[in-house]
Enzyme design. Structure first.
Site, PDB file in Angstrom:
ATOM      1  N   CYS B  83      13.575 -46.194  27.643  1.00 33.37           N
ATOM      2  CA  CYS B  83      13.034 -46.968  26.516  1.00 33.37           C
ATOM      3  C   CYS B  83      13.811 -46.730  25.221  1.00 33.37           C
ATOM      4  O   CYS B  83      13.712 -47.514  24.283  1.00 33.37           O
ATOM      5  CB  CYS B  83      11.567 -46.632  26.309  1.00 33.37           C
ATOM      6  SG  CYS B  83      10.596 -46.810  27.813  1.00 33.37           S
ATOM      7  N   HIS B 338       8.259 -55.455  26.428  1.00 32.97           N
ATOM      8  CA  HIS B 338       9.157 -54.309  26.338  1.00 32.97           C
ATOM      9  C   HIS B 338      10.325 -54.411  27.320  1.00 32.97           C
ATOM     10  O   HIS B 338      10.331 -53.760  28.346  1.00 32.97           O
ATOM     11  CB  HIS B 338       8.354 -53.028  26.574  1.00 32.97           C
ATOM     12  CG  HIS B 338       9.151 -51.771  26.472  1.00 32.97           C
ATOM     13  ND1 HIS B 338      10.273 -51.648  25.676  1.00 32.97           N
ATOM     14  CD2 HIS B 338       8.993 -50.567  27.064  1.00 32.97           C
ATOM     15  CE1 HIS B 338      10.762 -50.423  25.807  1.00 32.97           C
ATOM     16  NE2 HIS B 338      10.010 -49.753  26.646  1.00 32.97           N
TER      17      HIS B 338
END
Lengths: 137, 392
Positions: B83, B338
């Site tokens: 991430c 995301h």
């Protein structure tokens, strides 16, 4: 050798802590403690990350712990689809021991309370596999 | 040790629509993001001297970017840091400029999550060697356990903490209505968030971010060159990256109510940016809200709220657009989804525009210093970036 039959899906076969499985089969959930610095570890470690020595002794996790966190896995990841829903939990057993594992299927979500008393025991799974789980005290 | 403060400037940025983009592949998205950045900076692809390409899901090596942009034999490295991949990509480009080995560098992040394994799959590889272990803890369930632990540690009742989560969800959805590139652009209510289907107790559907495709890009150069290109370039004040070493497994006292990787990255970034009181000195922030609990814990880890007091700031509205430290002014991961390596650059895109005064209906009144934060992985193995930006 020793971890071939641990858990629902495959796990490493070779591990220094393989005696953990023999203890499970004998009905005991064991942790290790460093003879040099006194730190306790679960999952058991045979090398101490604190003092970097390898002088460890086994001890059984007895008595009651406290439920400090949990979640209900409604959507299982690959390999665990058929298991869902299942309940994952974190238990505090004193002496620095925190155990992460599943709650026994005979404990329903509605009966769970944070801080409730738990014990940890070996559990036989299908296909000759073995693991441990949290149970009511 | 010389830090990066005020030694690198952003002169152009681009960001695609985030969402279910079935009609575009990763190269299409890279082209869209980069050409917006080229136009913004007033340069052409041939002006790029070095590039970094962040992606986890969309193919190997720097040639993915080189071929999309038809770059003429310049160095392109592929970066993967889960991430934190987008901001790490940006970090590499900034360090190249700061080192003096190039004048103009490009950082791009892209993911096609929707058509890979049916989305951000439940099948987690990191950080374990797949030959060693299968992992029965999908992302929602991991962060859910942090939420339950937070209740246990601070004595919160389920309904009370769910309401705090819902207020975070409602805030981000409200901000997202003003972001044309967001995946979700509609208001929700506290009641809807509290009553949404439970994904993994106590986190419900609306406590979780979306899953999307998307790309974002940044062009960086030296402040001296930036001055000749535009007046409203933005300066990089700090970039910190931290990677966990398995501490949650190694340390029996690991508490599961904070992210040590964020605390360390924030400490390093604040030192580099010379920030001593983040709550007072930072004007807006984009933080990693993969789940509502992550945003809540991050308020505390970044020093915006005292330990355990994040919920009080949520109730006071401190992090709304009209609060004293607006967080996720563009709607965050909650509304953009995301796409792993694109998210960090999408956040920088928002801070860049807030600092330039070009954030449209989301524009905040006073913005001199902005911050971005990404965190991904599992307890003990998080990859985290904190970056700070400011005006010249």
């Amino acid at each position: 050798m020793g971890f071939e039959n641990f858990g629902t899906v495959s796990f490493t076969a070779e591990a220094k802590a393989a005696d953990f499985i023999a203890y499970l089969e004998a009905g005991k959930v064991m942790a290790t403690r460093c003879r040099q610095c006194g730190a306790s570890y679960f999952p058991p470690k045979m090398d101490c990350p604190r003092c970097l020595l390898s002088d460890m002794e086994w001890f059984e996790i007895k008595g009651n712990g406290k439920l400090s966190s949990y979640t209900v896995v409604n959507y299982g990841p690959a390999g665990f689809e058929a298991d869902a829903p299942y309940i994952l939990a974190l238990g505090e057993f004193g002496d620095g021991i925190q155990i992460f594992g599943r709650l026994s299927r005979d404990i329903e979500e509605k009966d769970i309370e944070l801080g409730m008393s738990l014990m940890v025991s070996p559990v036989k799974l299908p296909d000759d596999r073995i693991a441990y789980e949290f149970r009511r005290t | 040790m010389k830090g990066i403060k005020d030694r690198v400037a952003i002169v152009g940025m681009g960001c695609t629509q985030f969402g279910e983009l079935w009609d575009k592949n990763h190269r299409d998205l890279v082209v869209d993001a980069c050409y917006e950045a080229f136009e913004d900076a007033g340069i052409e692809p041939k002006d790029i001297q070095m590039a970094w390409y962040g992606s986890r899901e969309t193919g190997f090596t720097g040639t993915q970017l080189a071929s999309a942009l038809k770059l003429e034999y310049i160095p392109v490295s592929r970066v993967e840091n889960f991430c934190a991949g987008g901001t790490d990509t940006f970090r590499n480009a900034c360090y190249a400029v700061a080192s003096g080995v190039c004048d103009i560098a490009l950082a791009v992040g892209v993911e096609k999550c929707k058509d890979h394994s049916g989305g951000f799959n439940l099948d987690i590889l990191e950080p374990f060697d797949r030959s060693m272990v299968e992992w029965d803890l999908p992302p929602a369930s991991q962060f859910a356990q942090l939420a339950t632990r937070y209740m246990y540690h601070y004595g919160w009742k389920y309904e009370e903490l769910k309401r705090i989560f819902a207020m975070i969800d409602v805030k981000n959805h409200h901000n997202g209505t003003m972001s044309p590139n967001a995946q979700f652009r509609r208001e929700i209510t506290v009641e809807q968030a509290m009553n949404a289907p439970i994904i993994s107790h106590p986190l419900g559907l609306l406590d979780a971010c979306g899953v999307s495709d998307g790309s974002a890009a940044a062009i960086v150069t030296t402040p001296e060159i930036a001055k000749s290109m535009r007046k409203d370039y933005i300066l990089v004040k700090a970039i910190a990256l931290t990677n966990g070493a398995g501490q949650a497994i190694l340390q029996p006292e690991y508490d599961f109510i904070h992210f040590p990787e964020t605390v360390a990255a924030a400490r390093n970034a604040y030192k580099e940016a010379e920030i001593t009181n983040p709550r007072q000195e930072i004007d807006c922030a984009e933080v990693h809200d993969c789940f509502a609990i992550t945003e809540l814990i991050t308020y505390e880890d970044l020093g915006f709220s005292p330990r355990g007091k994040g919920p009080e700031d949520v109730e006071a509205g401190s992090f709304t657009l009209t609060g004293n430290l607006p967080v996720n002014s563009d709607g965050g991961l909650k509304c953009f989804g995301h796409p792993l390596s694109a998210s960090g650059l999408r956040m920088i895109y928002e801070i860049y525009h807030q600092l330039q005064g070009k954030a449209g209906p989301r524009q905040l009144k006073k913005v001199d210093i902005g911050l971005t934060h990404n965190i991904g992985g599992i307890c003990g193995f998080f990859n985290c970036t904190v970056a700070v930006f400011g005006k010249p």
